[in-house]
Design a protein around this motif. Sequence first.
Motif, short mmCIF file in Angstrom:
data_model
loop_
_atom_site.label_atom_id
_atom_site.label_comp_id
_atom_site.label_asym_id
_atom_site.label_seq_id
_atom_site.Cartn_x
_atom_site.Cartn_y
_atom_site.Cartn_z
N UNK A 1 0.86 -1.19 0.00
CA UNK A 1 0.00 0.00 0.00
C UNK A 1 0.89 1.23 0.00
N UNK A 2 0.61 2.17 -0.88
CA UNK A 2 1.47 3.34 -1.04
C UNK A 2 0.68 4.63 -0.92
N UNK A 3 1.22 5.56 -0.14
CA UNK A 3 0.69 6.92 -0.08
C UNK A 3 1.70 7.81 -0.80
N UNK A 4 1.28 8.34 -1.95
CA UNK A 4 2.18 9.10 -2.81
C UNK A 4 1.95 10.60 -2.66
N UNK A 5 2.97 11.36 -3.03
CA UNK A 5 2.85 12.81 -2.97
C UNK A 5 3.98 13.48 -3.73
N UNK A 6 3.92 14.79 -3.79
CA UNK A 6 4.97 15.60 -4.41
C UNK A 6 5.29 16.76 -3.47
N UNK A 7 6.56 16.96 -3.14
CA UNK A 7 6.92 18.05 -2.22
C UNK A 7 6.39 19.39 -2.71
N UNK A 8 5.74 20.11 -1.81
CA UNK A 8 5.13 21.39 -2.18
C UNK A 8 5.94 22.58 -1.68
N UNK A 9 6.65 22.42 -0.57
CA UNK A 9 7.33 23.55 0.04
C UNK A 9 8.85 23.51 -0.12
N UNK A 10 9.35 22.44 -0.71
CA UNK A 10 10.79 22.31 -0.88
C UNK A 10 11.04 21.34 -2.02
N UNK A 11 12.28 20.99 -2.28
CA UNK A 11 12.60 19.98 -3.28
C UNK A 11 13.59 19.00 -2.68
N UNK A 12 13.72 17.87 -3.33
CA UNK A 12 14.53 16.79 -2.77
C UNK A 12 16.00 17.19 -2.68
N UNK A 13 16.53 17.79 -3.72
CA UNK A 13 17.96 18.10 -3.74
C UNK A 13 18.36 19.06 -2.62
#
Length: 263
Positions: free
Chosen positions: A125-137
Amino acid sequence: MTAGATTRKVLSDAQITELLGLMTGADSVELKLTVPESHQASTVSALGIDPLQAQIRQVFFFDTPELTLSNHGVVVRARRVQAKGDDSVVKLRPVVPHELPAALRKSASFGVEVDAMPGGFVCSASMKGAPAKTDVRSTVLGGAPLRRLFSKEQRAFFASHAPEGLALDDLAILGPIFVLKVRLQPKELGRRLVGEAWLYPDGSRILELSTKCAPSEAFQVAAEARAFLAGRGIDLSGDQETKTRKALDVFAKPLRAAAAPGA
């Protein structure tokens, strides 16, 4: 995808019954095959894969040096994807679909998938998302709180399944892993085939071939995919490796060594 006829790993009747039950409650099935390193070059050639058409991905996992999360069935990951942007996921496995809360199943960010490979399967089971306030790097390089890479839903899902007292910001960064992903559309197969090459810092690599389908067509697609790959001379009998577990082990081992007394 199952292994070749001479060494093919066969599921028992009990395993098939379990698999059918899991697929009934899953949203999708992903059929996977990892190719032994000794056959990877020939596989790339047989499928006509052009490395210059690959999408570059950079994958980071987050766990403790002792892999506490992984040992509790929780995987936390963030990715940078060329020409697409960043994403993140909190994954739980194994799960039984009908035991999951109804509220979770209604979320557009939540999904249940069965991964099937020669001789085995797992439902996650996966809860997915995309960072909204920052970035991965900037987060991994600048030491910003890891929780900022995850949505409110993801943080709640993590808190519900992580060991008590372990927070996202407590986790170590395990990575990055560089991944090359190509999408193929072989006419003989009639569906999309994905190839991923995971390049590990110890010089090893995993080449995984996969295709997704609806649960109702999984056995038919598996048979067709096996026939297609065998027809291209691709080795289907190799031992299967898990990309995520290998990545966790590769990066956690030196962290444990550094923390050991006398290191």
